[in-house]
Design an enzyme around this catalytic site. Sequence first.
Site, PDB file in Angstrom:
ATOM      1  N   ASP A 195       0.819  -1.217   0.000  1.00  0.00           N
ATOM      2  CA  ASP A 195       0.000   0.000   0.000  1.00  0.00           C
ATOM      3  C   ASP A 195       0.852   1.266   0.000  1.00  0.00           C
ATOM      4  O   ASP A 195       0.377   2.341   0.328  1.00  0.00           O
ATOM      5  CB  ASP A 195      -0.954  -0.004   1.203  1.00  0.00           C
ATOM      6  CG  ASP A 195      -0.185  -0.048   2.509  1.00  0.00           C
ATOM      7  OD1 ASP A 195       1.042  -0.262   2.469  1.00  0.00           O
ATOM      8  OD2 ASP A 195      -0.817   0.119   3.567  1.00  0.00           O
ATOM      9  N   ASP A 216      18.575  19.441 -17.109  1.00  0.00           N
ATOM     10  CA  ASP A 216      19.301  18.233 -17.502  1.00  0.00           C
ATOM     11  C   ASP A 216      20.751  18.629 -17.730  1.00  0.00           C
ATOM     12  O   ASP A 216      21.072  19.278 -18.724  1.00  0.00           O
ATOM     13  CB  ASP A 216      18.645  17.682 -18.779  1.00  0.00           C
ATOM     14  CG  ASP A 216      19.249  16.359 -19.221  1.00  0.00           C
ATOM     15  OD1 ASP A 216      20.087  15.805 -18.500  1.00  0.00           O
ATOM     16  OD2 ASP A 216      18.860  15.890 -20.313  1.00  0.00           O
ATOM     17  N   HIS A 246      25.447   8.432 -29.179  1.00  0.00           N
ATOM     18  CA  HIS A 246      24.115   9.029 -28.961  1.00  0.00           C
ATOM     19  C   HIS A 246      24.001  10.369 -29.678  1.00  0.00           C
ATOM     20  O   HIS A 246      24.966  10.879 -30.228  1.00  0.00           O
ATOM     21  CB  HIS A 246      23.791   9.144 -27.469  1.00  0.00           C
ATOM     22  CG  HIS A 246      24.738  10.011 -26.678  1.00  0.00           C
ATOM     23  ND1 HIS A 246      24.722  11.382 -26.738  1.00  0.00           N
ATOM     24  CD2 HIS A 246      25.720   9.685 -25.782  1.00  0.00           C
ATOM     25  CE1 HIS A 246      25.637  11.874 -25.914  1.00  0.00           C
ATOM     26  NE2 HIS A 246      26.267  10.859 -25.340  1.00  0.00           N
ATOM     27  N   TYR A 248      33.063   7.966 -25.165  1.00  0.00           N
ATOM     28  CA  TYR A 248      33.016   6.822 -24.247  1.00  0.00           C
ATOM     29  C   TYR A 248      33.941   5.758 -24.820  1.00  0.00           C
ATOM     30  O   TYR A 248      33.632   5.165 -25.862  1.00  0.00           O
ATOM     31  CB  TYR A 248      31.574   6.306 -24.130  1.00  0.00           C
ATOM     32  CG  TYR A 248      30.590   7.448 -23.910  1.00  0.00           C
ATOM     33  CD1 TYR A 248      30.339   7.931 -22.632  1.00  0.00           C
ATOM     34  CD2 TYR A 248      29.977   8.073 -25.006  1.00  0.00           C
ATOM     35  CE1 TYR A 248      29.480   9.014 -22.434  1.00  0.00           C
ATOM     36  CE2 TYR A 248      29.124   9.152 -24.815  1.00  0.00           C
ATOM     37  CZ  TYR A 248      28.876   9.616 -23.536  1.00  0.00           C
ATOM     38  OH  TYR A 248      28.043  10.688 -23.352  1.00  0.00           O
TER      39      TYR A 248
HETATM   40  N1  GLY Z   1      19.798  12.665 -18.542  1.00  0.00           N
HETATM   41  C1  GLY Z   1      19.150  12.214 -19.692  1.00  0.00           C
HETATM   42  C2  GLY Z   1      19.735  12.800 -20.892  1.00  0.00           C
HETATM   43  O1  GLY Z   1      20.772  13.419 -20.827  1.00  0.00           O
HETATM   44  O2  GLY Z   1      19.171  12.740 -21.936  1.00  0.00           O
HETATM   45 MN    MN Z   2      21.440  14.381 -19.026  1.00  0.00          MN
HETATM   46 MN    MN Z   3      19.956  15.122 -21.895  1.00  0.00          MN
END
Ligand code: GLY
Ligand code: MN
Ligand code: MN
Length: 437
Positions: free
Chosen positions: A37, A268, A347, A385
Amino acid sequence: MYETSKVHGERRLRLARAMGRGVAIVPTAPERARSRDSHYPYRFDSYFHYLTGFGEPEAVLVLVAGAHAASTLFCREKDQEREIWDGFRYGPQAARATCGVDAAYPVSRLDELMPGLIADQPALFYPLGADELWDSRIVGWLNAVRGQARSGVAAPAVIQDVRALLDEMRLIKGADELALMRRAAAISAAAHQRAMRVVRPGLAEYEIEAELLHEFRRSGAQAPAYAPIVASGASACVLHYVQNDGVLNAGELLLIDAGCELEGYASDLTRTFPVNGRFSAVQKDLYELVLAAQAAAIAEVKPGNAWIRPHEAAVSVLAQGFIDFGLLAGSLEQVIETEAYKRFYMHRTGHWLGLDVHDAGDYKREGKWRALEPGMVLTVEPGCYIRPGEGVPERFWNIGIRVEDDVVVTVSGCEVLTGAAPKTVAGIEALMRGGHG
Ligand code: GLY
Ligand code: MN
Ligand code: MN
């Protein structure tokens, strides 16, 4: 409620105008059980909050556009017994005044009142597929109206995803939103400075995480905007590392990706710095490469530039650096064409930022990268990286670096919101020595 209802009322009007005619149904997020709960900390739905500023669970906004435009809020009733246990709740009467909606009813009356609200509306706008329970409730109301067809009422013939309209609105931030995002960014920058001051060999990553969370909360931010990444040494090469249970070793770098959420708005921010306060020669080389890539990317953040331009600028600088350091072979064109650089930079260089950390809004329009416009907020976050592997000189092994800032597109270029967190080698080393960054 972080401000008067005026700004939310204006957003509802803009949405109604974009809808033309029809009715929109925007529910907030449900509460979620964590175990037995006890619940996860409650977080409202971003779309619902954008239109109401209302933070309670069990609430729904119904917005009718067109000739008989009206906004109706459904929310929990006042309940003295529950308020003793869980605290204040508005109840429809106070919620109506606070949110500036035309009418408010107890959420327990949804099934009774919704068929009447959607009957004879040409279109229904709703976050289709976002939540199965809501999907089936909506279908239930549609069928209830269809069941009355012989009495002359019609169900909406068109169902559209309301998020398509709201995403476009959310993408361009207003002055009130930018003010909050500036504050959120400043709090996160202060938290990163705090981390730089306390870091020393032998501490655990979670001790640094605690410093960040402390700074967020003491500054009034409600929560981290996402799980903080406090990654030292080889862990910095794990993009979504969140265990944060390693020990900080002298000679290694520490990558911190942490930002707070303030009144619903995310920041961020990533900084990478040496555990012992001094970059080694190889760390400095790679760090300054990433920093140069970020500077090149930020220089491309201006109105009219395609979304992808900052990423392309960062990739170009990074790829050339990887070649110069002997990490990759070939010409710059080849390394970019074959995407060989992705071995070390896999990325994208950023994303929209707002109520959600990866915020609403399309990146492409009709197959083409969209142009940046004033009021858009994005992150600029290149990195590198380097995992141990064939052809990788050992001195580079296990170095993970990212530098991330939050940036608003302005009329003439951009404004960096998170600049108070030092990022030059000299600035970081000075702060870590006890200077002022
Ligand atoms: N912290 C998530 C990003 O950098 O996209
Ligand atoms: Mn970030
Ligand atoms: Mn970010």
